[in-house]
Scaffold this motif. Structure first.
Motif, PDB file in Angstrom:
ATOM      1  N   THR A  76      34.605  48.627  44.080  1.00  0.00           N
ATOM      2  CA  THR A  76      33.815  47.404  44.198  1.00  0.00           C
ATOM      3  C   THR A  76      34.525  46.234  43.535  1.00  0.00           C
ATOM      4  O   THR A  76      34.521  45.110  44.054  1.00  0.00           O
ATOM      5  CB  THR A  76      32.433  47.603  43.561  1.00  0.00           C
ATOM      6  N   ASP A  77      35.159  46.476  42.389  1.00  0.00           N
ATOM      7  CA  ASP A  77      35.921  45.425  41.711  1.00  0.00           C
ATOM      8  C   ASP A  77      37.062  44.928  42.605  1.00  0.00           C
ATOM      9  O   ASP A  77      37.323  43.722  42.684  1.00  0.00           O
ATOM     10  CB  ASP A  77      36.500  45.947  40.391  1.00  0.00           C
ATOM     11  N   VAL A  78      37.733  45.861  43.277  1.00  0.00           N
ATOM     12  CA  VAL A  78      38.830  45.483  44.166  1.00  0.00           C
ATOM     13  C   VAL A  78      38.301  44.638  45.321  1.00  0.00           C
ATOM     14  O   VAL A  78      38.911  43.626  45.701  1.00  0.00           O
ATOM     15  CB  VAL A  78      39.555  46.733  44.700  1.00  0.00           C
ATOM     16  N   LEU A 131      42.495  42.320  37.863  1.00  0.00           N
ATOM     17  CA  LEU A 131      41.408  43.291  37.769  1.00  0.00           C
ATOM     18  C   LEU A 131      41.174  43.726  36.333  1.00  0.00           C
ATOM     19  O   LEU A 131      40.025  43.945  35.915  1.00  0.00           O
ATOM     20  CB  LEU A 131      41.713  44.500  38.657  1.00  0.00           C
ATOM     21  N   VAL A 132      42.243  43.854  35.563  1.00  0.00           N
ATOM     22  CA  VAL A 132      42.109  44.216  34.147  1.00  0.00           C
ATOM     23  C   VAL A 132      41.330  43.140  33.405  1.00  0.00           C
ATOM     24  O   VAL A 132      40.430  43.434  32.606  1.00  0.00           O
ATOM     25  CB  VAL A 132      43.500  44.420  33.506  1.00  0.00           C
ATOM     26  N   ALA A 133      41.658  41.875  33.667  1.00  0.00           N
ATOM     27  CA  ALA A 133      40.946  40.774  33.011  1.00  0.00           C
ATOM     28  C   ALA A 133      39.480  40.737  33.447  1.00  0.00           C
ATOM     29  O   ALA A 133      38.583  40.460  32.641  1.00  0.00           O
ATOM     30  CB  ALA A 133      41.633  39.445  33.330  1.00  0.00           C
ATOM     31  N   TYR A 134      39.235  41.031  34.723  1.00  0.00           N
ATOM     32  CA  TYR A 134      37.873  40.974  35.256  1.00  0.00           C
ATOM     33  C   TYR A 134      36.997  42.092  34.703  1.00  0.00           C
ATOM     34  O   TYR A 134      35.830  41.871  34.355  1.00  0.00           O
ATOM     35  CB  TYR A 134      37.936  41.056  36.785  1.00  0.00           C
ATOM     36  N   THR A 135      37.551  43.293  34.602  1.00  0.00           N
ATOM     37  CA  THR A 135      36.747  44.441  34.159  1.00  0.00           C
ATOM     38  C   THR A 135      36.610  44.513  32.646  1.00  0.00           C
ATOM     39  O   THR A 135      35.741  45.233  32.136  1.00  0.00           O
ATOM     40  CB  THR A 135      37.368  45.752  34.670  1.00  0.00           C
ATOM     41  N   ASN A 136      37.485  43.830  31.932  1.00  0.00           N
ATOM     42  CA  ASN A 136      37.346  43.706  30.471  1.00  0.00           C
ATOM     43  C   ASN A 136      37.243  45.061  29.764  1.00  0.00           C
ATOM     44  O   ASN A 136      36.368  45.293  28.927  1.00  0.00           O
ATOM     45  CB  ASN A 136      36.121  42.850  30.130  1.00  0.00           C
ATOM     46  N   GLY A 137      38.132  45.984  30.131  1.00  0.00           N
ATOM     47  CA  GLY A 137      38.211  47.251  29.403  1.00  0.00           C
ATOM     48  C   GLY A 137      37.573  48.438  30.095  1.00  0.00           C
ATOM     49  O   GLY A 137      37.913  49.579  29.778  1.00  0.00           O
ATOM     50  N   ARG A 138      36.661  48.209  31.017  1.00  0.00           N
ATOM     51  CA  ARG A 138      36.060  49.349  31.718  1.00  0.00           C
ATOM     52  C   ARG A 138      36.950  49.765  32.892  1.00  0.00           C
ATOM     53  O   ARG A 138      37.790  48.985  33.347  1.00  0.00           O
ATOM     54  CB  ARG A 138      34.651  49.023  32.201  1.00  0.00           C
ATOM     55  N   PRO A 139      36.781  50.982  33.416  1.00  0.00           N
ATOM     56  CA  PRO A 139      37.597  51.428  34.553  1.00  0.00           C
ATOM     57  C   PRO A 139      37.414  50.534  35.784  1.00  0.00           C
ATOM     58  O   PRO A 139      36.305  50.081  36.073  1.00  0.00           O
ATOM     59  CB  PRO A 139      37.098  52.856  34.818  1.00  0.00           C
TER      60      PRO A 139
END
Length: 308
Positions: A164-166, A152-160
């Motif tokens: 939805t990301d999960v 998730l950290v790699a996918y969001t690239n710095g944003r919280p």
């Protein structure tokens, strides 16, 4: 550990470390494989004789699985080999219980608290709704959660990280069978709920405890939604309070309209009672979950909740 001979283990455990200060030997399921076999403890007397003489640089870990179901007898802890090892001064026996993935009383569950600490320690920004959803999907599988956080950290690239990301990145979020099961329970389709429960337990990696966790989360959201609807809160406010958005929110609103706050609270008390039955050993987790599914489905309003 199945099929492992004492001489083989002693050979590995007595070898001096090579290009390292210590040597670690891990054996999985040895005591479990010995359970029920006559004379198994006597056969491993060479290990008991060796342990007090084992070099300080060497370490042997006997890793045993937990009982298949909560309430089962602890055959590992009661085994004669483990009993003998416990008496030795250079042996440590530790029982690691899984964190509880459900919380009753409004606060976060143990798994949610672990995710929050993990994210904080690694400088990861993640929303509360995302923490709850990740705990709901992964249960008490901390290794899976840690891996999902990295993705998730790699996918969001710095944003919280958001809920939805999960939903997008976590494979378990795409397990439609489990979500269909929860919907059938809440909407009073008992026969279909039982069919889906058996399918989830037989065809997926979900445990009864993980399924109960999802059911509990859905019921808590239903209770919150009915409370807010009585207070004439907006759909947006209900979505923010439950961490729901899009189609899940639309479905939650429909389900909340088809029931009452009293019925939802009664369902939550039934979940708490089932949880107590498991923890006290009154019923196994599988039986408690099956009875809970039937009971919850009978509490749901007939007919209205069945419309999709």
């Amino acid at each position: 550990g199945r099929g492992l001979a004492p001489a083989t283990l002693l050979q590995h455990a007595s070898a001096l470390p090579f290009l390292a200060p210590s040597r670690l030997v891990v054996v999985e399921g040895l005591v479990t494989s010995l359970s029920g076999r006559r004379g198994s403890a006597d056969a491993w007397q060479p290990l008991l004789d060796f342990v007090p003489l084992m070099p300080d640089s060497n370490h042997v870990v006997l890793l045993e699985p937990p009982p298949k179901e909560q309430g089962d007898r602890d055959v590992v802890g009661a085994h004669a080999l483990v009993t003998a090892l416990k008496r030795m001064p250079n042996v440590t026996v530790t029982q690691c219980a899984a964190l509880r993935a459900r919380a009753f009383g409004g606060g976060p569950s143990e798994v949610e608290s672990w995710i929050e600490r993990r994210a904080r320690d690694h400088g990861i920004a993640i929303e509360r709704a995302a923490i709850g959803l990740l705990a709901d999907l992964a249960g008490a599988n901390l290794r899976m959660i840690a891996t999902e956080l990295e993705k998730l950290v790699a996918y969001t690239n710095g944003r919280p990280i958001t809920a939805t990301d999960v939903e997008v990145m976590t494979p378990l979020a795409r397990d439609e069978s489990t979500f269909e099961l929860v919907d059938a329970i809440i909407e009073g389709r008992a026969a279909h709920a039982i069919v889906m429960l058996r399918r989830v337990l037989e065809e997926t990696s979900e445990t009864p405890i993980a399924v109960m966790n999802r059911v509990a989360r859905a019921i808590r959201n239903l209770v919150r939604a009915t409370e807010l609807m009585e207070a004439r809160a907006s759909e947006q406010a209900i979505g923010e309070a439950t961490g729901s958005r899009g189609y899940p929110l639309t479905k939650l609103m429909r389900q909340a309209r088809a029931t009452s706050r009293a019925a939802a609270e009664s369902a939550l008390r039934a979940v708490e009672a089932a949880d107590t039955e498991i923890k006290t050993g009154k019923r196994t987790d599988t039986l408690a979950l099956e009875l809970l599914v039937v009971h919850l489905a009978t509490l749901a309003p007939t007919g209205r909740g069945a419309r999709r």
